[in-house]
Design an enzyme around this catalytic site. Sequence first.
Site, PDB file in Angstrom:
ATOM      1  N   ASP A   1       0.816  -1.201   0.000  1.00  0.00           N
ATOM      2  CA  ASP A   1       0.000   0.000   0.000  1.00  0.00           C
ATOM      3  C   ASP A   1       0.857   1.262   0.000  1.00  0.00           C
ATOM      4  O   ASP A   1       0.390   2.335   0.300  1.00  0.00           O
ATOM      5  CB  ASP A   1      -0.993   0.013   1.161  1.00  0.00           C
ATOM      6  CG  ASP A   1      -0.311   0.094   2.518  1.00  0.00           C
ATOM      7  OD1 ASP A   1       0.913  -0.065   2.582  1.00  0.00           O
ATOM      8  OD2 ASP A   1      -1.013   0.312   3.506  1.00  0.00           O
TER       9      ASP A   1
ATOM     10  N   ASP B   1      -2.243   5.613   5.945  1.00  0.00           N
ATOM     11  CA  ASP B   1      -1.867   6.783   6.738  1.00  0.00           C
ATOM     12  C   ASP B   1      -2.353   8.075   6.094  1.00  0.00           C
ATOM     13  O   ASP B   1      -2.770   9.006   6.784  1.00  0.00           O
ATOM     14  CB  ASP B   1      -0.351   6.842   6.932  1.00  0.00           C
ATOM     15  CG  ASP B   1       0.151   5.720   7.822  1.00  0.00           C
ATOM     16  OD1 ASP B   1      -0.672   5.144   8.562  1.00  0.00           O
ATOM     17  OD2 ASP B   1       1.357   5.422   7.773  1.00  0.00           O
TER      18      ASP B   1
END
Length: 99
Positions: free
Chosen positions: A30, A64
């Site tokens: 990711d 994030d």
Amino acid sequence: MIFNDSYGQVATLFPPDGGYSTFLHGRVVDMLYFPILEGHYPMWFPFWGGQQFIFFRPVFNLADSSITIGIFMILLFYRRFFDRHETVSASVTPTENVE
């Protein structure tokens, strides 16, 4: 299944030899890196003349980034949400205690 190993290099999407693992036995991927512009500074450019130029160089994590954007949106719209509730609760008058 769709990425090759990325140790010491950028992973390749759909490599000709296949991915580095089988279905449900891979790793989480990711981290995103997509430079938008690449080139070289012209020689007459002060300090960096002739050096490589990459626009949008950071590698970032999708999870994030989503959390950060969510926190900024909460902070941005916080006052609008709570001001509306305060005006509604301020217009309601409490009942007086009658003895």
